[in-house]
Design an enzyme around this catalytic site. Structure first.
Site, mmCIF file in Angstrom:
data_model
loop_
_atom_site.group_PDB
_atom_site.id
_atom_site.type_symbol
_atom_site.label_atom_id
_atom_site.label_comp_id
_atom_site.label_asym_id
_atom_site.label_seq_id
_atom_site.Cartn_x
_atom_site.Cartn_y
_atom_site.Cartn_z
ATOM 1 N N SER A 137 0.848 -1.187 0.000
ATOM 2 C CA SER A 137 0.000 0.000 0.000
ATOM 3 C C SER A 137 0.880 1.231 0.000
ATOM 4 C CB SER A 137 -0.898 0.032 1.243
ATOM 5 O OG SER A 137 -0.087 0.029 2.405
ATOM 6 N N TYR B 241 -2.761 1.132 -3.465
ATOM 7 C CA TYR B 241 -3.938 1.712 -2.831
ATOM 8 C C TYR B 241 -3.503 2.535 -1.632
ATOM 9 C CZ TYR B 241 -3.417 -2.301 0.287
ATOM 10 O OH TYR B 241 -2.915 -3.232 1.159
#
EC number: 4.1.1.11
Length: 128
Positions: free
Chosen positions: A25, A58
């Site tokens: 991430s 993300y």
């Protein structure tokens, strides 16, 4: 018809952490997430200004007010501490929303990853 439009951009953020063994991430200071209209788990594209790498991951929340930009998991191999990156997200926007004045959220930050300005458009590029 819908168009794939720039929705959010954090411009010239400095990478503060690279955590190879953290779950993948990009942790982003919550102040920056909110200013750019990004939410946790939203897909983001990251463009490394220093080396030209471009990749997707993300967003997750980083400590508010910390200036954190942490590339985690395999993304940690795409940058070094201090590299400048552009973080962007896109959205499908229909023609009616565009005609009603839809605009992206562009956030410009300083050397400490603190907000120094906002815009809702990219200026026309010229030769001067």
């Amino acid at each position: 018809m819908q168009r794939h439009m720039l929705k959010s951009k954090i411009h010239r953020a400095a990478v503060t952490h690279c955590e190879l063994h953290y779950e993948g991430s990009c942790a982003i200071d919550e102040d920056l997430l909110e200013a750019a209209g990004l939410i946790e788990n939203e897909r983001i594209d990251i463009w490394n200004i220093n080396n030209g790498e471009r990749f997707s991951t993300y967003a997750i929340k980083g400590e508010r007010g910390s200036g954190m930009i942490s590339l985690n998991g395999s993304a940690a191999r795409r940058a070094q501490l201090g590299d400048l990156v552009i973080i962007a997200a896109f959205a499908m926007v229909d023609e009616a929303e565009l005609q009603a004045g839809w605009k992206p959220k562009l956030v410009f930050i300083d050397e400490g990853n603190k907000i120094k300005g906002h815009r809702d458009h990219v200026p026309t590029q010229s030769w001067t």
